[in-house]
Design a protein around this motif. Sequence first.
Motif, PDB file in Angstrom:
ATOM      1  N   ILE A  94     -14.310  -0.837 -11.160  1.00  0.00           N
ATOM      2  CA  ILE A  94     -15.578  -0.393 -10.925  1.00  0.00           C
ATOM      3  C   ILE A  94     -16.047   0.996 -12.090  1.00  0.00           C
ATOM      4  N   ASP A  95     -14.882   1.673 -11.974  1.00  0.00           N
ATOM      5  CA  ASP A  95     -14.724   3.029 -12.984  1.00  0.00           C
ATOM      6  C   ASP A  95     -14.776   2.601 -14.328  1.00  0.00           C
ATOM      7  N   PHE A  96     -14.113   1.360 -14.411  1.00  0.00           N
ATOM      8  CA  PHE A  96     -13.912   0.961 -16.025  1.00  0.00           C
ATOM      9  C   PHE A  96     -15.577   0.776 -16.579  1.00  0.00           C
ATOM     10  N   VAL A  97     -16.153  -0.074 -15.543  1.00  0.00           N
ATOM     11  CA  VAL A  97     -17.373  -0.469 -16.115  1.00  0.00           C
ATOM     12  C   VAL A  97     -18.239   1.002 -16.264  1.00  0.00           C
ATOM     13  N   ILE A  98     -18.251   1.852 -15.212  1.00  0.00           N
ATOM     14  CA  ILE A  98     -18.929   2.792 -15.200  1.00  0.00           C
ATOM     15  C   ILE A  98     -18.739   3.820 -16.626  1.00  0.00           C
ATOM     16  N   GLU A  99     -17.549   3.695 -16.928  1.00  0.00           N
ATOM     17  CA  GLU A  99     -17.079   4.503 -18.107  1.00  0.00           C
ATOM     18  C   GLU A  99     -17.651   3.915 -19.496  1.00  0.00           C
ATOM     19  N   HIS A 100     -17.683   2.400 -19.523  1.00  0.00           N
ATOM     20  CA  HIS A 100     -18.062   1.890 -20.820  1.00  0.00           C
ATOM     21  C   HIS A 100     -19.762   1.302 -20.866  1.00  0.00           C
ATOM     22  N   MET A 101     -20.353   1.577 -19.790  1.00  0.00           N
ATOM     23  CA  MET A 101     -21.624   1.090 -19.738  1.00  0.00           C
ATOM     24  C   MET A 101     -22.547   2.063 -20.539  1.00  0.00           C
ATOM     25  N   PRO A 102     -22.499   3.277 -20.527  1.00  0.00           N
ATOM     26  CA  PRO A 102     -23.401   4.256 -21.309  1.00  0.00           C
ATOM     27  C   PRO A 102     -23.012   3.870 -22.911  1.00  0.00           C
ATOM     28  N   ARG A 103     -21.997   3.705 -23.340  1.00  0.00           N
ATOM     29  CA  ARG A 103     -22.018   3.212 -24.799  1.00  0.00           C
ATOM     30  C   ARG A 103     -22.754   1.978 -25.098  1.00  0.00           C
ATOM     31  N   ILE A 104     -22.585   1.055 -24.251  1.00  0.00           N
ATOM     32  CA  ILE A 104     -23.351  -0.288 -24.521  1.00  0.00           C
ATOM     33  C   ILE A 104     -24.862  -0.119 -24.556  1.00  0.00           C
ATOM     34  N   VAL A 105     -25.237   0.679 -23.683  1.00  0.00           N
ATOM     35  CA  VAL A 105     -26.690   1.025 -23.546  1.00  0.00           C
ATOM     36  C   VAL A 105     -27.446   1.715 -24.645  1.00  0.00           C
ATOM     37  N   ASP A 106     -26.543   2.889 -25.088  1.00  0.00           N
ATOM     38  CA  ASP A 106     -26.852   3.695 -26.168  1.00  0.00           C
ATOM     39  C   ASP A 106     -26.997   3.119 -27.341  1.00  0.00           C
ATOM     40  N   LYS A 107     -25.794   2.117 -27.550  1.00  0.00           N
ATOM     41  CA  LYS A 107     -25.945   1.162 -28.736  1.00  0.00           C
ATOM     42  C   LYS A 107     -27.124   0.515 -29.038  1.00  0.00           C
ATOM     43  N   LEU A 108     -27.504  -0.393 -27.886  1.00  0.00           N
ATOM     44  CA  LEU A 108     -28.837  -1.135 -28.003  1.00  0.00           C
ATOM     45  C   LEU A 108     -29.965  -0.541 -27.929  1.00  0.00           C
ATOM     46  N   ARG A 109     -29.961   0.818 -27.224  1.00  0.00           N
ATOM     47  CA  ARG A 109     -31.304   1.551 -27.363  1.00  0.00           C
ATOM     48  C   ARG A 109     -31.367   2.041 -28.625  1.00  0.00           C
ATOM     49  N   GLU A 110     -30.449   2.450 -29.539  1.00  0.00           N
ATOM     50  CA  GLU A 110     -30.768   2.908 -30.768  1.00  0.00           C
ATOM     51  C   GLU A 110     -31.390   1.745 -31.650  1.00  0.00           C
ATOM     52  N   LEU A 111     -31.176   0.508 -31.388  1.00  0.00           N
ATOM     53  CA  LEU A 111     -31.780  -0.582 -31.913  1.00  0.00           C
ATOM     54  C   LEU A 111     -33.118  -0.832 -31.772  1.00  0.00           C
ATOM     55  N   SER A 112     -33.480  -0.385 -30.531  1.00  0.00           N
ATOM     56  CA  SER A 112     -34.705  -0.783 -29.847  1.00  0.00           C
ATOM     57  C   SER A 112     -35.989  -0.132 -30.515  1.00  0.00           C
TER      58      SER A 112
ATOM     59  N   ILE B  26     -34.044  -2.459 -23.476  1.00  0.00           N
ATOM     60  CA  ILE B  26     -33.183  -3.137 -24.011  1.00  0.00           C
ATOM     61  C   ILE B  26     -33.027  -4.577 -23.170  1.00  0.00           C
ATOM     62  N   GLU B  27     -32.088  -5.476 -23.990  1.00  0.00           N
ATOM     63  CA  GLU B  27     -32.533  -6.886 -23.223  1.00  0.00           C
ATOM     64  C   GLU B  27     -31.056  -7.218 -22.803  1.00  0.00           C
ATOM     65  N   GLY B  28     -31.101  -8.073 -21.679  1.00  0.00           N
ATOM     66  CA  GLY B  28     -30.178  -8.503 -20.913  1.00  0.00           C
ATOM     67  C   GLY B  28     -28.947  -9.217 -21.343  1.00  0.00           C
ATOM     68  N   GLU B  29     -29.495 -10.261 -22.471  1.00  0.00           N
ATOM     69  CA  GLU B  29     -28.411 -10.890 -22.917  1.00  0.00           C
ATOM     70  C   GLU B  29     -27.339 -10.067 -23.674  1.00  0.00           C
ATOM     71  N   SER B  30     -27.938  -9.145 -24.477  1.00  0.00           N
ATOM     72  CA  SER B  30     -27.173  -8.337 -25.345  1.00  0.00           C
ATOM     73  C   SER B  30     -26.235  -7.285 -24.844  1.00  0.00           C
ATOM     74  N   ILE B  31     -26.691  -7.029 -23.392  1.00  0.00           N
ATOM     75  CA  ILE B  31     -25.836  -5.942 -22.717  1.00  0.00           C
ATOM     76  C   ILE B  31     -24.700  -7.095 -22.135  1.00  0.00           C
ATOM     77  N   LEU B  32     -25.123  -8.283 -21.610  1.00  0.00           N
ATOM     78  CA  LEU B  32     -23.995  -9.013 -21.128  1.00  0.00           C
ATOM     79  C   LEU B  32     -22.793  -9.422 -22.312  1.00  0.00           C
ATOM     80  N   LEU B  33     -23.300  -9.850 -23.342  1.00  0.00           N
ATOM     81  CA  LEU B  33     -22.209 -10.187 -24.409  1.00  0.00           C
ATOM     82  C   LEU B  33     -21.393  -8.829 -24.875  1.00  0.00           C
ATOM     83  N   HIS B  34     -21.916  -7.533 -24.946  1.00  0.00           N
ATOM     84  CA  HIS B  34     -21.108  -6.626 -24.873  1.00  0.00           C
ATOM     85  C   HIS B  34     -20.116  -6.388 -23.902  1.00  0.00           C
ATOM     86  N   LEU B  35     -20.769  -6.541 -22.503  1.00  0.00           N
ATOM     87  CA  LEU B  35     -19.616  -6.542 -21.466  1.00  0.00           C
ATOM     88  C   LEU B  35     -18.474  -7.572 -21.443  1.00  0.00           C
TER      89      LEU B  35
END
Lengths: 285, 414
Positions: free
Chosen positions: B364-382, B304-313
Amino acid sequence: MWEYTDKVMEHFRNPRNVGVIEDADAVGEVGSLSCGDALRLMLKLGPDGRIADAKFQTFGCASAIASSSALTELIKGKTLEEAAQVTNQDIADYLGGLPEQKMHCSVMGRDALLAAIENFKKGGAPVPRKDSRLVCACMGVTEKVIERAIRENRLKTVEEVTHYTKAGGGCGGCIPDIEAILKRVTAEMERAGATVPKNLTVFEKIQKIQETLDREIRPALRQDGGDIELLDIDGDRVIVSLRGTCSQCRLSTVTLKDVVQAKLREFVSPTLSVIEDGNRPVEEA
Amino acid sequence: MNEKPVIYLDNNATTRVAPEVRDAILPFFTDLYGNPSSIHSFGGQVKRHVDQARQELAALLGAQPDEVVFTAGGSESDNQAIRGVLEALGGKKRHLVTSRVEHPAVRSLGQHLSKIGYRVTEIGVDHDGALDMEELSAAIGDDTALVSIMWANNETGVLFPIEEIGALCRRRGVLFHTDAVQAVGKVPIDLSRLPVDLLSLSGHKLHAPKGIGALFIRRGTPVSPLIIGGHQERGRRAGTENVPGIVGLGVAARLARQNLAQEVRELSALRDRLEQGLLRGCRGARVNGKNRLPNTLNISFEYIEGESILLHLDEIGVAASSGSACTSGSLEPSHVLRAMGVPFTAAHGSIRFSLSRYNTRQEIDFVIEHMPRIVDKLRELSPFVPENNRQRQWQGSVGNPACAPGCGRCSSDH
């Protein structure tokens, strides 16, 4: 930070038509992991020959995802012939525009569409993506892709070619090659009288018509105390209104046909026809 | 102004000015605004504050106050060090040794110098980001004027063996400059015992304002000034002093020195928590670089691509950065990750989280909690994720772009 339109962000957040068509009639793939973006477009045709379903998978940035989403929305319901007319500028326009450096995302959409159509014509056989000489080895861009982008978007500089195709964006070793292609294609376009490009966007068309009116037509009309206003354009129909002495002139139809329409056909597009406000079409000679 | 609360994890880009620093600076705009060079006491009193800041910064570095020259920031310090040494040596030595992973302030300067008659050697790194010491040793020759190697990498946080590099340079009679912009305030530095001749730092990376930096120049090091004019900084950097910036940097240096041990402990713990949480929670994640600054985590999410991750973050109020091509405006992913041979599957999807003393465990816990959803969403697209790709082999690539002959783009990526 990129200045993305709300529409780009909306399609990025909620992309339409993501997924796989297992029994697709046409598949188009462009890009690669190393280049940083890639798109797989899958099409299913209905019994009427129109695109019944379009789905995509995209690896890339927000504008790549939004461009893919826009592409699928634009082509659904179209025949393949109609879909082939969809340009990268149409994709960008659908999204309310893309940053100049991200135009290659719209070009990637157009390329995937053409690859899918080619794939269908070949009865589903794989389409060799190396359709011509490889110019930019870093980004995997062929001469044909560069040439098409130059023609369809009237690109003038190497930087623009890089923005639209990514060619030249790696080690830069192919930049002299791109310069040579630019020179050749530009010369060909000029020779073909194709300072007039095939696929003008509406905005560009209006701009060119206005320029031609200002430069070629108004001065002559004003000498006789007349003037002309551009009211609207509808496809190839240019709707104008004659003003001043022209509006009362019995020869106004002749003026429109012989002067206005002839000049617009010469300088903008040979397919244009000029209509005076009130829907009086200009008679063909 | 952006009122949205932000979880700021981009501290290698810049940091929040410490409230103590802000408070110390403010009087120097409207009350203590004299020129430190003036004869009158109104200006003279300001000079004492500049001197005090110089002492604070020297104390943080283990340097003498007269070895500290204030500049406008890290890039100026790097330019001053490298160009200043080359000029002072009178063009007699025309070889510069640096690394492939330097900040553009050094790397682009090296590329410029190589166009105007200097020879520049860039030393490579291995898959963990560690410097090739053998290559470095072999590169130093009779013509070498200066070795310039960063202390810590801005993208990965990887630390270089400064003592070892300095000792090598001493043995070979070559000057050694280090860009320590990312290291100062994050790791202990004692120049009284380290064989370093020049060291660059930047205020805004350690909670001082932007527009102030410094260059450590060891006594006796031949350096010509970059900016010529007045006598300020003992003739080594002309221009009326940026007094508020200097005062701010002094306070920031004091805070860093007083809290360093505790901050290193706390930052490492938070960073490790983030690292473990993301590796556990996200598919296809890998950490880039070993032996790092306590505050930096560079992590790649494959396919997956970094800009997409950053914009979701960004949507959820998290600020980070990426080594992806798309975020830089160039079309190439990070030169640092490429030098390390990080495969393209991961280089485009790299995210840098860099922490500061102001981050909390909740963030830090907030990021740990939300990151898997972002990664999964973008991986679904890839189209490249193996499980999305069972149907067919990818045929979209033209030739093998990763292996274009002669471009050097992937020379360590095999």
